[in-house]
Motif scaffolding. Structure first.
Motif, PDB file in Angstrom:
ATOM      1  N   PRO A  52       0.814  -1.235   0.000  1.00 51.89           N
ATOM      2  CA  PRO A  52       0.000   0.000   0.000  1.00 51.89           C
ATOM      3  C   PRO A  52       0.842   1.277   0.000  1.00 51.89           C
ATOM      4  O   PRO A  52       0.321   2.356  -0.270  1.00 51.89           O
ATOM      5  N   LEU A  53       2.133   1.160   0.303  1.00 46.16           N
ATOM      6  CA  LEU A  53       3.005   2.347   0.256  1.00 46.16           C
ATOM      7  C   LEU A  53       3.169   2.871  -1.160  1.00 46.16           C
ATOM      8  O   LEU A  53       3.621   3.998  -1.363  1.00 46.16           O
ATOM      9  N   TYR A  54       2.843   2.054  -2.129  1.00 47.42           N
ATOM     10  CA  TYR A  54       2.927   2.487  -3.527  1.00 47.42           C
ATOM     11  C   TYR A  54       1.574   2.984  -4.029  1.00 47.42           C
ATOM     12  O   TYR A  54       1.478   3.466  -5.134  1.00 47.42           O
ATOM     13  N   THR A  55       0.522   2.756  -3.224  1.00 45.86           N
ATOM     14  CA  THR A  55      -0.821   2.980  -3.735  1.00 45.86           C
ATOM     15  C   THR A  55      -1.615   3.881  -2.796  1.00 45.86           C
ATOM     16  O   THR A  55      -1.632   5.099  -2.947  1.00 45.86           O
ATOM     17  N   ARG A  56      -2.208   3.253  -1.809  1.00 44.74           N
ATOM     18  CA  ARG A  56      -3.125   3.943  -0.905  1.00 44.74           C
ATOM     19  C   ARG A  56      -2.487   5.173  -0.271  1.00 44.74           C
ATOM     20  O   ARG A  56      -3.126   6.229  -0.144  1.00 44.74           O
ATOM     21  N   ILE A 269      10.676   3.990  -9.967  1.00 49.52           N
ATOM     22  CA  ILE A 269       9.742   4.017  -8.845  1.00 49.52           C
ATOM     23  C   ILE A 269       8.474   4.707  -9.347  1.00 49.52           C
ATOM     24  O   ILE A 269       8.565   5.759  -9.981  1.00 49.52           O
ATOM     25  N   ALA A 270       7.355   4.109  -9.101  1.00 49.27           N
ATOM     26  CA  ALA A 270       6.111   4.719  -9.555  1.00 49.27           C
ATOM     27  C   ALA A 270       4.985   4.395  -8.584  1.00 49.27           C
ATOM     28  O   ALA A 270       5.004   3.354  -7.916  1.00 49.27           O
ATOM     29  N   MET A 271       4.031   5.334  -8.502  1.00 49.63           N
ATOM     30  CA  MET A 271       2.828   5.040  -7.738  1.00 49.63           C
ATOM     31  C   MET A 271       2.030   4.030  -8.549  1.00 49.63           C
ATOM     32  O   MET A 271       1.811   4.220  -9.740  1.00 49.63           O
ATOM     33  N   GLN A 272       1.618   2.973  -7.899  1.00 48.35           N
ATOM     34  CA  GLN A 272       0.984   1.843  -8.590  1.00 48.35           C
ATOM     35  C   GLN A 272      -0.518   1.891  -8.388  1.00 48.35           C
ATOM     36  O   GLN A 272      -1.023   1.403  -7.388  1.00 48.35           O
ATOM     37  N   TRP A 273      -1.222   2.538  -9.294  1.00 44.98           N
ATOM     38  CA  TRP A 273      -2.672   2.619  -9.122  1.00 44.98           C
ATOM     39  C   TRP A 273      -3.336   1.344  -9.609  1.00 44.98           C
ATOM     40  O   TRP A 273      -2.828   0.671 -10.503  1.00 44.98           O
ATOM     41  N   VAL A 274      -4.462   1.046  -9.016  1.00 44.11           N
ATOM     42  CA  VAL A 274      -5.169  -0.183  -9.373  1.00 44.11           C
ATOM     43  C   VAL A 274      -6.067   0.102 -10.576  1.00 44.11           C
ATOM     44  O   VAL A 274      -6.932   0.959 -10.499  1.00 44.11           O
ATOM     45  N   PRO A 275      -5.834  -0.591 -11.705  1.00 44.91           N
ATOM     46  CA  PRO A 275      -6.706  -0.378 -12.862  1.00 44.91           C
ATOM     47  C   PRO A 275      -8.156  -0.680 -12.466  1.00 44.91           C
ATOM     48  O   PRO A 275      -8.411  -1.697 -11.817  1.00 44.91           O
ATOM     49  N   ASN A 276      -9.046   0.234 -12.797  1.00 44.49           N
ATOM     50  CA  ASN A 276     -10.454   0.063 -12.435  1.00 44.49           C
ATOM     51  C   ASN A 276     -10.633   0.029 -10.919  1.00 44.49           C
ATOM     52  O   ASN A 276     -11.606  -0.476 -10.410  1.00 44.49           O
ATOM     53  N   GLY A 277      -9.642   0.549 -10.209  1.00 44.08           N
ATOM     54  CA  GLY A 277      -9.659   0.457  -8.748  1.00 44.08           C
ATOM     55  C   GLY A 277     -10.700   1.353  -8.124  1.00 44.08           C
ATOM     56  O   GLY A 277     -11.220   2.269  -8.745  1.00 44.08           O
ATOM     57  N   ASN A 283      -6.033   6.100  -9.913  1.00 44.75           N
ATOM     58  CA  ASN A 283      -5.480   7.335 -10.462  1.00 44.75           C
ATOM     59  C   ASN A 283      -6.670   8.179 -10.907  1.00 44.75           C
ATOM     60  O   ASN A 283      -7.337   7.873 -11.881  1.00 44.75           O
ATOM     61  N   THR A 284      -6.955   9.246 -10.167  1.00 46.96           N
ATOM     62  CA  THR A 284      -8.189  10.004 -10.407  1.00 46.96           C
ATOM     63  C   THR A 284      -8.026  11.067 -11.472  1.00 46.96           C
ATOM     64  O   THR A 284      -8.977  11.761 -11.812  1.00 46.96           O
TER      65      THR A 284
ATOM     66  N   PRO B 659      -2.006  -3.265  -7.303  1.00 45.08           N
ATOM     67  CA  PRO B 659      -1.987  -4.046  -8.547  1.00 45.08           C
ATOM     68  C   PRO B 659      -1.338  -5.413  -8.365  1.00 45.08           C
ATOM     69  O   PRO B 659      -1.540  -6.311  -9.166  1.00 45.08           O
ATOM     70  N   THR B 660      -0.577  -5.588  -7.290  1.00 43.62           N
ATOM     71  CA  THR B 660       0.089  -6.874  -7.102  1.00 43.62           C
ATOM     72  C   THR B 660      -0.585  -7.691  -6.014  1.00 43.62           C
ATOM     73  O   THR B 660       0.044  -8.479  -5.341  1.00 43.62           O
ATOM     74  N   GLY B 661      -1.855  -7.467  -5.817  1.00 42.56           N
ATOM     75  CA  GLY B 661      -2.572  -8.241  -4.811  1.00 42.56           C
ATOM     76  C   GLY B 661      -2.977  -7.372  -3.644  1.00 42.56           C
ATOM     77  O   GLY B 661      -2.675  -6.181  -3.602  1.00 42.56           O
ATOM     78  N   GLN B 662      -3.665  -7.983  -2.706  1.00 44.71           N
ATOM     79  CA  GLN B 662      -4.195  -7.215  -1.594  1.00 44.71           C
ATOM     80  C   GLN B 662      -3.068  -6.764  -0.667  1.00 44.71           C
ATOM     81  O   GLN B 662      -2.187  -7.539  -0.318  1.00 44.71           O
ATOM     82  N   GLY B 663      -3.103  -5.496  -0.311  1.00 39.83           N
ATOM     83  CA  GLY B 663      -2.114  -4.959   0.611  1.00 39.83           C
ATOM     84  C   GLY B 663      -2.749  -4.707   1.961  1.00 39.83           C
ATOM     85  O   GLY B 663      -3.973  -4.607   2.079  1.00 39.83           O
TER      86      GLY B 663
END
Lengths: 530, 1055
Positions: A52-56, A269-277, A283-284, B659-663
């Motif tokens: 989640p450090l890359y996403t949320r 290094i990139a923020m990893q957004w969830v496609p269709n997340g 990514n809004t 994207p790589t699974g549930q965190g």
């Protein structure tokens, strides 16, 4: 009566059995979720704890990234959307100020909490697995502080959440200490991350790349107009290591901004957004960036942003590749947008934003394009950035750089853009190259702040010459594909924008000033030996 | 292991009771048997000479008895010298010795309420024995108005009880607070319906109580002070409302029908720009910005009014309610069955509420020593609300007046292409095509057994459960309205929750000449379980089917969750009555809650109350005009354990997609020291009944000290990011107040009667401590501060800037004296006024036509230090005033309620007067500051050459950056929320009994009623009654669904 008594006995017995509950009746440890006590127990759990450090963690930074990273750099301007960032009229009540502040600190607090939990609770994992997970946390924390430093200057440093939760009234810390804190984190990350990481995760090369940038930034920070050689050497050392040894390569520029090229070879290094997340992990920016449903396959969008005259004029003749990938310019054809109708040609005469707009759900995006939801990653660091950092550090305090690896890597970036190599480069060449290369990638302003701290007068003049707030609705291309903007078509803002030493850094969000008046106190030294 | 045993036992127990009652039900027979010497007969009538039907006539000391028929006639076999007992609900009991064969009896209505039995929690008491502050709302009170939900029935009828609708939507959320703000976290009282505890906490826009049919209710007892509520310990901090529904009575079976039909209307619209005004505004905007002028707006006077979108989305809507109840029983078995149906269309398009309910109350004496009973209630509701949740009201304000609702070809009207790229949906299309509703089934079941173990010793054991099933349906349709496109998405979520309560207590009563004692002790365990399952999909191809299976499988998302909590308690009560003069009640309760860690789990809640019935003293015997004087004094401690997180003392991992699974990450800051919130309260009360009970006066004074206030910490955003704030014991506060009730019979002459009832409440709140010495609590919306709570002040006061004027010309940028001349400093220079931090005079910064804020701390800069308290959302006082007039068979009731001295933050005005907006402006925006050049040939960016043209300007100039933050949180948007509301007017006619008996009808009343007839207020928003779910954000009005005016016609019929 006898019978009554036996009834009483029976009932009393009955009542007693139903009466008191056992102790665990009141113990309601969650059944529907993990708790920290039972979570950190395997290598894959540690991976899940750092993901989640890359996403949320970065979610609230979505729109602020555009506002601070790009609008403020004058990459783009829209009278109806975030104009105050370009025009330097930001106040402490601004939305994006508070969401950026909160997002960066979300990364800090999530990293702190995860490090703490791993240190206290992890079982059944090797020391190396632990260190690697902690290294990922520290990398992200260092990066967040690097953004904070370049947005606000002195900020509150902390690596223990509980202390701040119990006493939120903390002072700010000196910029030098913020730098040191970042360097400590990134150095640890560089030493403990693997050279080859899982897809989408940072390797030690990523950590080293950022470290090079941090040293370069620190070299000139409040240093009287020269760069500190020690820091320059460190920047060169890390950048050279990455450039020469990482084994990664630049890819086609336009492909960098396609969904299928997320986590490509150049992405470090990139923020990893969830496609269709869902909200909080997506990514809004799609709807803020895309100007028309013609380029989103009908998905609702509302951007009124356009590339600025200032930035469009940084493009050299022949730099069509990067231009095409960044802005929609008159008479440009995109085969990968609106595929089912044979592609899309922009025939307007403005300069709407292209970067970050990957087409519609029916284009090559697996259907993952929705309102305020694009499948694209957001770059924190890509290889070209390290190349240009290498060149800038190599230039150092010199007027020009006309030999060596720094120049070689600088030219690799140009070559990829389809431009001629340069035999000698100056500081101005680096500024120009960076602005074009990273236009609309939400990072130009941060580099500008570092340059401002290095050469304040020069950069103030630069900012004030940027034709901020100017617009043009007659942007066309000549027969060779070069951009044509006539001075006669330009429209000036009612009053010129004035950038001063007082408004380079953003104000602290008012709500936090109310809750913590110490943000106004003089910055203090941070105690590194706790 | 033990847990499952308990659960199984409770269910099997309930089952047993159901079986017993099932077997007994055919045995519901009349007991009257005849075998005696003399036949006594007669007519029983009321003081008005109406025959009374169904009066129970028994021979004292025997089980023999009968009831009067439809003519009030009875026949009974009795001996001379026997005593006949006549009893009838609402009338004083009469005992008459048989002297002949004809005995006609006149019965008087029972105005003496003091001997009425009151439910007090784990038992009942005579009203005269009460020591605490308890207010009753009876069915009679409620009958005076039309109530669709239980909480409406409470509003204004009981002193100290404040009811506010959070949404006027059918079935919408309500917040009820008793004696002020009691907690930082949830203020809703505990409801106990026929012994089943139900939390009043509203979730979102629907009320937890919307499923309760108010027509079932006989009385509501509102326990206000700690000595009355302490027996409920942990859940009592916000007061307790005990509700009793209809019970059967021995005697004739009665069938009654209540029904009404009603029309609801929107009392008030927001005044927005019409098409002409909008065109004028757009022209002005184009002029200021330099482009964007529209040809069709060139001459606004040629344009019409355009579409009034609010008119389009609001409507007059019907509502109807039907209720059928059957009550009856024998001496041994009594039953009541009530069935109800309510259907209410909302005044907003696409809102509706529907409820079916069935309640069965049954109790029976199996043996002399054993009584058992069962209460069952099942209700099913459907709530549709596309208007509130879909943001339709906001769209209706925002959508341009130039857009037609429908085009001439019948298709939905849409916006033309515009340069801002902003397109709004058609709000009518939106309200009609969006799907947003929920369906729920509530089941409440309680079984009990009273066992008389020995004389005076009763064991009561009861098991109750409350099971709820809810399903939520949402669908956003695929829409392409010109330039507005909307992707389709659908979601379904289903939840079920169950609450199980097991309760056993022993009561022992002992009376010795002048002393009477009552001791009670018991044990209770409560368990809550809830589960939720939800899913969603996007990408529907058509709008015809909304189920997830037709959506795009690739977009499918799902989730489920599960939660549980438990409370275990031991409690006891001791009552002592000496000679009906001195009364003592003492209670003790010990509760353990699963919300706290083992070390802080248990807490003890004691209370003591004393009462002195002065009127029963010898020296008062001769004072005939005083019927009752009672002085009450109470003290107690009650608790609050309600937090939304069951495991706040530990860390729960939050789950988040990557994207790589549930965190996973630590989802909250834990607080292992978290403990009970405690309220220590004192109450002093006086009950006074004068002049043959024609005047009843009740006064209560209270003081509450609330400590360890539970709340989720209000932290600065550098720690309160993704990890949610810890639950903390944040501080302490006090509530002091006074409640007065005055009920009088003003005139009672012949067949005319005028009665009135007045309730008056005052509450003062003060925060006395916060958990870190200098921290303050900030009420936050979107990262901005709206309220500030600090020690020494009331909770949640509005906190912002003070506007001191508008810059009208250059001289306003310098300080002025009273007559408007600039002040000069020692050097003879003008003194500049304070500007916002880092801002200068400039077109893109602060300019003529911008607002001037007060520099509170005189440091020459406008910044956060210049904020101050600009309004307290708490009223200075509230009142309710009810007048009932009866003349012969007519009755008229007028009920007025009001609130005085509270402040409302009109966020609608903040949002909809902002000239940064392209559309969605209130009428006030016709007074936007228009700038003009003093010298038309001079420079436009020369401050000395610019001034505001319109002297009545009250909205800042049009400017794209708004660097002055003109619409910042300021007193410009704070308005007086006082109001006086004609809440209810009803007129009824009761048909004379003599007429009805011909048709075998016992009672028939028809009535007409108007609710929310008119509101006197200066507040400019929809409705001054602004609810809130958050104590720190009270009275911040952000376009809630407005309350409606309701015209009702109805009838009550009893056979």
């Amino acid at each position: 009566m006898k019978r009554n008594i036996s009834y009483i006995l029976l009932l009393s017995l009955f009542t007693l059995t139903l009466g008191s509950c056992s102790d665990d009746f009141l113990d309601r440890t969650p059944k529907g979720a993990y708790t920290d006590a039972d979570f950190y127990t395997s290598a894959s759990a540690l991976k899940a704890a750092t993901a989640p450090l890359y996403t949320r963690a970065w979610f609230d930074y979505n729109r602020s990234a555009l506002a601070i990273g790009s609008c403020r750099a004058n990459d783009c301007y829209g009278q109806w959307f975030l104009p105050a960032y370009t025009l330097f009229t930001i106040t402490a009540l601004d939305n994006e100020v508070s969401s950026a502040w909160q997002a960066f600190y979300s990364v800090v607090t999530m990293s702190n909490a995860t490090i703490e939990s791993i240190n206290q609770k992890a079982t059944g994992v090797t020391e190396q697995e632990k260190n690697q997970a902690i290294a990922e946390c520290r990398l992200m924390r260092g990066i967040a502080y690097f953004y904070l430093l370049r947005t606000w200057g002195p900020v509150i440093l902390f690596d223990n959440n509980d202390v701040v939760v119990k006493n939120p009234l903390q002072p700010r810390h000196k910029e030098a200490d913020v730098f040191q804190f970042i360097i400590n984190d990134l150095t640890y990350a560089a030493e403990n991350l693997p050279a080859v990481a899982d897809k989408g995760r940072a390797s030690s090369w990523g950590a080293k790349g950022v470290l090079a940038k941090v040293y370069l930034s620190r070299s000139g920070w409040d240093n009287g107009g020269t760069r500190n050689q020690e820091d320059l050497d460190k920047a060169i050392q890390y950048a050279a290591d990455v450039c020469n040894n990482c084994g990664l390569n630049l890819i086609d520029y336009e492909n960098l901004y396609k969904y299928k090229y997320n986590n490509n070879e150049e992405s470090m290094i990139a923020m990893q957004w969830v496609p269709n997340g869902e909200w909080y992990v997506c990514n809004t920016l799609l709807s803020d960036l895309a100007f028309s449903t013609d380029v989103t396959g009908g998905v609702n969008c509302w951007s009124s942003l356009n590339g600025t005259i200032d930035l469009l004029r940084q493009y050299e003749k022949g730099d069509a590749k990067r231009l095409k990938a960044t802005y929609f310019i008159n008479n440009t054809f995109y085969s990968y947008i609106n595929i089912k109708d044979g592609g899309y040609t922009y025939d307007g005469t403005s300069s709407p934003i292209k970067k970050g707009v990957p087409g519609g759900p029916d284009d090559d995006n697996d259907g993952y394009v929705k309102v305020m939801n694009s499948p694209l990653n957001t770059y924190i660091l890509r290889l070209a950035d390290v190349y240009l950092t290498y060149a800038e550090a190599s230039l150092g305090n010199n007027e020009t750089l006309s030999s060596g690896d720094g120049l070689k890597f600088f030219n690799k970036v140009r070559k990829r853009a389809g431009l001629a190599e340069k035999s000698s480069i100056s500081f101005d060449d680096i500024i120009r190259e960076r602005r074009v290369e990273f236009a609309m990638e939400y990072c130009n302003w941060y580099d500008m702040v570092s340059w401002y701290k290095y050469k304040p007068e020069k950069m103030l003049k630069y900012f004030n010459d940027q034709k901020r707030g100017w617009t043009c609705n007659q942007i066309t291309k000549d027969d060779y594909g070069n951009i044509v903007i006539n001075d006669a078509d330009l429209q000036a803002p009612t009053t010129p924008v004035v950038v001063t030493n007082d408004n380079i850094f953003l104000p602290y969000p008012e709500k936090d000033l109310l809750q913590n008046p110490r943000l106004k106190e003089e910055p203090q030294s941070y105690n590194f030996n706790k | 292991m033990k847990k499952t045993i308990i659960k199984r036992s409770i269910y099997s127990y309930l089952w047993c009771i159901a079986m017993i009652i099932g077997m007994l039900s055919p045995v519901i027979v009349q007991d009257a048997e005849a075998a005696n010497n003399e036949v006594v007969s007669g007519i029983v009538s009321s003081a008005e000479n109406e025959p009374l039907i169904g009066v129970s006539v028994t021979i004292k000391g025997t089980t023999k008895g009968t009831v009067t028929d439809v003519k009030g006639h009875y026949v009974i076999n009795a001996n001379r010298g026997d005593i006949l007992v006549f009893s009838y609900i609402g009338y004083s009991k009469r005992e008459i010795t048989v002297k002949g064969s004809v005995l006609n009896v006149t019965m008087k209505e029972d105005s003496e309420l003091l001997n009425e039995v009151v439910v007090v929690g784990y038992g009942t008491m005579k009203r005269s024995d009460l020591t605490g502050a308890v207010t009753s709302v009876t069915a009679e009170d409620m009958a005076k108005s039309v109530n669709t939900s239980l909480d409406q029935a409470l509003q204004g009828r009981a002193a100290g009880v404040n009811v506010i609708s959070n949404s006027g939507a059918p079935g919408g959320g309500i917040s009820v607070s008793i004696r002020g703000v009691n907690s930082f976290n949830g203020n809703e009282p505990l409801y106990v319906i026929d012994g089943i505890p139900i939390s009043g906490q509203s979730s979102g826009n629907s009320s937890a109580l919307s499923n309760i049919n108010p027509s079932d209710i006989v009385t509501m007892e509102i326990l206000k002070d700690a000595s009355a509520t302490a027996i409920y310990g942990t859940r009592a901090a916000n007061g307790v409302i005990l509700i009793t529904t209809k019970q059967g009575k021995a005697g004739d079976t009665k069938i009654s029908y209540d029904g009404y039909y009603a029309i609801q209307q929107l009392p008030k619209e927001l005044d927005v720009l019409n098409l002409r005004e909008y065109a004028t505004y757009q022209n002005l905007r184009a002029e200021v910005i330099g482009f964007g002028a529209r040809e069709e707006f060139k001459d606004p006077s040629l344009l019409g009014e355009g579409t009034n979108w609010q008119k389009e989305i609001f409507r007059s809507a019907p509502m109807q309610n039907h209720q059928l109840s059957i009550t009856g029983g024998s001496q041994k078995t009594r039953y009541a069955v009530m069935a109800g149906y309510l259907t209410q269309d909302g005044i907003g398009l696409g809102s509706k509420f529907e409820r079916f309910s069935l309640r069965v109350n049954l109790d029976t004496s199996i043996k002399k020593w054993l009584n058992v009973g069962i209460n069952a209630y099942i209700a099913r509701h459907k709530q549709v609300n596309t208007i509130d949740n879909g943001g339709v009201i906001e769209t209706a304000v925002r959508q341009l007046p130039e857009v037609p609702v429908r085009n001439s070809d019948g298709s939905w009207g849409t916006q033309q292409e515009n340069m801002y790229g902003t397109y709004f949906s058609n709000p009518v299309a939106d309200a009609l095509s969006r799907e947003n509703y929920n369906k729920g089934t509530d089941l409440q079941l309680r079984g009990y057994a009273d066992i008389n173990l020995l004389k005076g010793l009763v064991l009561k054991t009861e098991a109750s459960t409350n099971i709820n099933y809810y399903t939520d349906y949402q669908y956003t349709p695929l829409m392409k309205l010109g330039y507005f496109t909307q992707a389709s998405s659908g979601s379904r979520s289903s939840s079920n929750s169950s609450f199980v309560d097991f309760n056993t207590y022993l009561t022992y009563n002992l009376s010795l000449v002048k002393h009477s004692f009552s001791v009670m002790a018991g044990h209770e365990s409560q368990e809550n379980n809830s589960e939720n399952l939800s899913g969603s999909r996007d990408g529907f191809i058509f709008n015809s089917v909304h189920e997830l299976q037709v959506g795009d499988a690739k977009s499918a998302k799902n989730s489920s969750s599960r939660n549980s909590s438990a409370i275990e308690s031991y409690y006891g009560r001791f009552n002592y009555n000496y000679d009906n003069r001195y009364l003592l009640t003492a209670t003790l309760r010990r509760d353990g809650s699963s919300n706290f860690s083992e070390n802080n789990r248990w807490a003890t809640f004691p209370s003591v109350a004393l009462a002195w019935r002065i009127s029963n003293e010898k020296f008062m015997k001769d004072v005939k005009w005083i019927n009752n004087v009672k002085l009450r004094l109470g003290w107690g401690i009650v608790g609050n354990q309600s937090i939304w997180q069951n495991y706040a003392y530990g860390v729960t991992m939050s789950s988040s997609a990557t994207p790589t699974g549930q965190g996973f990450y630590p989802g909250n800051y834990s607080n292992s020291d978290l403990k009970w919130e405690k309220t220590k309260a004192y109450n002093l009360g006086l009950d006074l009944n004068l002049l043959d009970n024609r005047i009843e006066f009740i006064a209560d004074f209270y003081h509450k000290d609330i400590s360890n206030l539970l709340m989720q910490a209000s932290l600065p955003s550098y720690v309160a990011g993704v990890i949610s704030s810890p639950w903390v014991n944040a501080g302490s506060m006090t509530n002091k107040g006074m409640e007065l009730t005055l009920n009088t019979v003003n005139i009672s002459k012949g067949s005319f009667m005028w009665r009135s009832g007045l309730t008056f409440s005052i509450n003062r709140n003060e925060v006395t401590g916060l958990y870190t010495e200098s921290s303050a609590l900030v009420g936050e919306i979107g990262g901005l501060a709206y309220s500030y709570t600090s020690v020494g002040n009331p909770v949640g006061q509005l906190y912002g800037y003070k506007v001191i004027g508008m810059f009208k010309d250059e001289s306003d940028f310098y300080k002025k004296d009273n007559v408007g001349n600039n002040l000069l400093d020692k050097e003879g220079n003008r003194i500049p006024v304070a500007l916002p931090k880092d801002k200068k005079i400039g077109v893109n910064e602060v300019w003529v036509g911008d607002y001037m804020f007060e520099d509170k701390n005189n440091d020459g800069v406008i910044d956060e230090n210049d904020r101050s308290f600009i309004g307290n959302p708490e009223p200075k006082f509230t009142f309710g005033f009810s007048n009932t007039f009866t003349y012969k068979n007519f009755d008229l009731n007028i009920f007025i309620n009001g609130v005085y001295g509270n402040k409302i933050y009109n966020m609608l005005r903040q949002n909809y007067t902002n000239p940064m907006n392209n559309s969605g402006l209130l009428k006030e925006a016709t007074r936007i500051a228009v700038l003009e050049l003093i010298d038309p040939n001079g420079a436009a960016d020369d401050i000395t050459n610019v001034r505001v043209k319109n002297s009545d300007a009250s909205v800042q100039r049009i400017n794209i950056t708004d660097a002055n933050n003109n619409n910042r949180m300021s007193d410009r948007f704070v308005e007086d929320g006082s109001y006086l509301r004609i809440k209810n007017v009803s007129l009824g006619y009761t048909f004379p009994k003599s007429l009805l008996t011909k048709f075998n009808i016992e009672n028939l009343r028809i009535y007409a009623n108007v609710q929310n007839l008119y509101t006197f207020t200066d507040y400019s928003g929809y409705d001054p009654e602004v609810g809130s779910y958050n104590v720190l954000l009270r009275n911040i009005d952000n376009a809630r669904y407005p309350s409606q005016r309701i015209f009702t016609f109805g009838a009550n019929l009893t056979f």
